[in-house]
Write a protein that holds these residues in place. Structure first.
Motif, PDB file in Angstrom:
ATOM      1  N   PHE A   1     -49.082  35.274  62.348  1.00  0.00           N
ATOM      2  CA  PHE A   1     -50.252  35.297  63.303  1.00  0.00           C
ATOM      3  C   PHE A   1     -50.711  33.795  63.828  1.00  0.00           C
ATOM      4  CE2 PHE A   1     -50.628  38.778  60.167  1.00  0.00           C
ATOM      5  CZ  PHE A   1     -50.635  39.988  61.296  1.00  0.00           C
ATOM      6  N   ILE A   2     -50.708  32.888  63.059  1.00  0.00           N
ATOM      7  CA  ILE A   2     -50.765  31.505  63.588  1.00  0.00           C
ATOM      8  C   ILE A   2     -49.607  31.239  64.590  1.00  0.00           C
ATOM      9  CG2 ILE A   2     -50.962  29.007  62.878  1.00  0.00           C
ATOM     10  CD1 ILE A   2     -51.669  29.853  60.162  1.00  0.00           C
ATOM     11  N   LEU A   3     -48.309  31.368  64.395  1.00  0.00           N
ATOM     12  CA  LEU A   3     -47.255  30.923  65.086  1.00  0.00           C
ATOM     13  C   LEU A   3     -47.401  32.030  66.459  1.00  0.00           C
ATOM     14  CD1 LEU A   3     -44.634  30.205  62.826  1.00  0.00           C
ATOM     15  CD2 LEU A   3     -45.945  28.743  64.013  1.00  0.00           C
ATOM     16  N   GLY A   4     -47.701  33.093  66.159  1.00  0.00           N
ATOM     17  CA  GLY A   4     -47.669  34.104  67.389  1.00  0.00           C
ATOM     18  C   GLY A   4     -48.859  33.807  68.324  1.00  0.00           C
TER      19      GLY A   4
ATOM     20  N   THR B   1     -54.227  39.524  80.518  1.00  0.00           N
ATOM     21  CA  THR B   1     -55.132  40.124  79.705  1.00  0.00           C
ATOM     22  C   THR B   1     -54.801  40.465  78.343  1.00  0.00           C
ATOM     23  OG1 THR B   1     -56.400  40.688  81.593  1.00  0.00           O
ATOM     24  CG2 THR B   1     -56.999  41.915  79.451  1.00  0.00           C
ATOM     25  N   VAL B   2     -53.275  41.481  78.476  1.00  0.00           N
ATOM     26  CA  VAL B   2     -52.798  41.798  77.301  1.00  0.00           C
ATOM     27  C   VAL B   2     -52.423  40.704  76.184  1.00  0.00           C
ATOM     28  CG1 VAL B   2     -50.551  42.858  76.428  1.00  0.00           C
ATOM     29  CG2 VAL B   2     -52.050  43.838  78.321  1.00  0.00           C
ATOM     30  N   MET B   3     -51.840  39.727  76.876  1.00  0.00           N
ATOM     31  CA  MET B   3     -51.750  38.333  76.051  1.00  0.00           C
ATOM     32  C   MET B   3     -53.032  37.706  75.508  1.00  0.00           C
ATOM     33  SD  MET B   3     -48.490  36.758  78.101  1.00  0.00           S
ATOM     34  CE  MET B   3     -48.000  35.587  77.141  1.00  0.00           C
ATOM     35  N   TYR B   4     -53.954  37.770  76.096  1.00  0.00           N
ATOM     36  CA  TYR B   4     -55.198  37.182  75.624  1.00  0.00           C
ATOM     37  C   TYR B   4     -55.854  37.936  74.453  1.00  0.00           C
ATOM     38  CZ  TYR B   4     -59.548  34.467  75.648  1.00  0.00           C
ATOM     39  OH  TYR B   4     -60.642  33.609  75.272  1.00  0.00           O
ATOM     40  N   VAL B   5     -55.921  39.475  74.627  1.00  0.00           N
ATOM     41  CA  VAL B   5     -55.998  40.174  73.581  1.00  0.00           C
ATOM     42  C   VAL B   5     -55.447  40.215  72.390  1.00  0.00           C
ATOM     43  CG1 VAL B   5     -56.370  42.964  72.774  1.00  0.00           C
ATOM     44  CG2 VAL B   5     -57.399  41.703  75.012  1.00  0.00           C
ATOM     45  N   LEU B   6     -53.892  39.988  72.517  1.00  0.00           N
ATOM     46  CA  LEU B   6     -53.124  39.924  71.157  1.00  0.00           C
ATOM     47  C   LEU B   6     -53.372  38.787  70.575  1.00  0.00           C
ATOM     48  CD1 LEU B   6     -49.660  41.087  72.775  1.00  0.00           C
ATOM     49  CD2 LEU B   6     -50.922  42.394  71.057  1.00  0.00           C
TER      50      LEU B   6
ATOM     51  N   ALA C   1     -57.036  26.722  70.897  1.00  0.00           N
ATOM     52  CA  ALA C   1     -56.147  27.499  70.189  1.00  0.00           C
ATOM     53  C   ALA C   1     -54.931  26.682  69.700  1.00  0.00           C
ATOM     54  CB  ALA C   1     -55.626  28.616  71.091  1.00  0.00           C
ATOM     55  N   VAL C   2     -54.459  25.746  70.338  1.00  0.00           N
ATOM     56  CA  VAL C   2     -53.295  25.069  69.729  1.00  0.00           C
ATOM     57  C   VAL C   2     -53.653  23.813  68.943  1.00  0.00           C
ATOM     58  CG1 VAL C   2     -51.545  23.343  70.592  1.00  0.00           C
ATOM     59  CG2 VAL C   2     -51.798  25.381  71.930  1.00  0.00           C
TER      60      VAL C   2
ATOM     61  N   CYS D   1     -56.415  39.109  68.406  1.00  0.00           N
ATOM     62  CA  CYS D   1     -55.989  39.899  67.355  1.00  0.00           C
ATOM     63  C   CYS D   1     -55.269  39.137  66.282  1.00  0.00           C
ATOM     64  CB  CYS D   1     -54.894  41.124  67.792  1.00  0.00           C
ATOM     65  SG  CYS D   1     -55.720  42.530  68.594  1.00  0.00           S
ATOM     66  N   CYS D   2     -54.383  37.987  66.790  1.00  0.00           N
ATOM     67  CA  CYS D   2     -53.810  37.117  65.823  1.00  0.00           C
ATOM     68  C   CYS D   2     -54.934  36.289  65.185  1.00  0.00           C
ATOM     69  CB  CYS D   2     -52.922  36.311  66.593  1.00  0.00           C
ATOM     70  SG  CYS D   2     -51.274  37.066  67.083  1.00  0.00           S
ATOM     71  N   ALA D   3     -55.908  35.663  65.899  1.00  0.00           N
ATOM     72  CA  ALA D   3     -56.772  34.642  65.593  1.00  0.00           C
ATOM     73  C   ALA D   3     -57.672  35.752  64.537  1.00  0.00           C
ATOM     74  CB  ALA D   3     -57.862  34.435  66.609  1.00  0.00           C
ATOM     75  N   LEU D   4     -57.913  36.964  64.673  1.00  0.00           N
ATOM     76  CA  LEU D   4     -58.839  37.856  63.727  1.00  0.00           C
ATOM     77  C   LEU D   4     -57.972  37.958  62.537  1.00  0.00           C
ATOM     78  CD1 LEU D   4     -61.150  39.422  63.290  1.00  0.00           C
ATOM     79  CD2 LEU D   4     -60.065  41.486  64.457  1.00  0.00           C
TER      80      LEU D   4
END
Length: 152
Positions: A82-85, A115-120, A53-54, A123-126
């Motif tokens: 979204f990239i930075l987030g 889990t919440v942070m991974y899903v967020l 991801a990084v 969503c950012c990647a999407l």
């Protein structure tokens, strides 16, 4: 070819997140002999995913504007938050949440937060992938008659 690179990098980021979370980790817990063994392997996979991801985010940041230009490409303007987030979420999960899970510190809470942070991040990647795939809408070509003029 270069104009497709942002979409390719965003697809790699989103696809790797999707594969790890929704396919590989559930298979680990279904097929390895114990939840502890599966959890240890999942932790290693999530750590590797952080660096994917990084790397993807850094590449997207580096190619977000033309050389010697001040303004970013349109896809980058729309995707920058979204990239930075997403990069921030990946790093916070790896260095803030994962050590607490490995230390078995309030597992229910930290698994939920992770889990919440991974899903967020997913969503950012999407959102980044979506922005890189947007095409500039071109007007439809008008039919041209035999004399070289259009019908309108």
């Amino acid at each position: 070819m270069f104009h497709r690179l942002p979409a390719l990098v965003a697809a790699l980021w989103w696809g790797s997140l999707t594969t790890i979370e929704f396919l590989v980790v559930p298979m680990l817990f279904a097929h390895l002999p114990s939840p502890m063994v599966a959890g240890n392997m999942a932790a290693k996979l999530f750590a590797a995913q952080t660096w994917v991801a990084v790397a993807c985010c850094l590449v997207l940041l580096l190619i977000s504007r033309p050389k010697q230009a001040i303004a970013q490409y349109p896809w980058a303007q729309a995707a920058m938050v979204f990239i930075l987030g997403g990069m921030l979420l990946a790093l916070l999960t790896q260095f803030g949440v994962a050590p607490r899970i490995v230390a078995r510190q309030d597992l229910r809470l930290w698994h939920s937060v992770g889990t919440v942070m991974y899903v967020l991040q997913w969503c950012c990647a999407l959102a980044v992938l979506w922005q890189t795939l947007r095409q500039v809408q071109k007007p439809p070509l008008l039919p041209v008659g035999p004399d070289g003029t259009s019908d309108d």
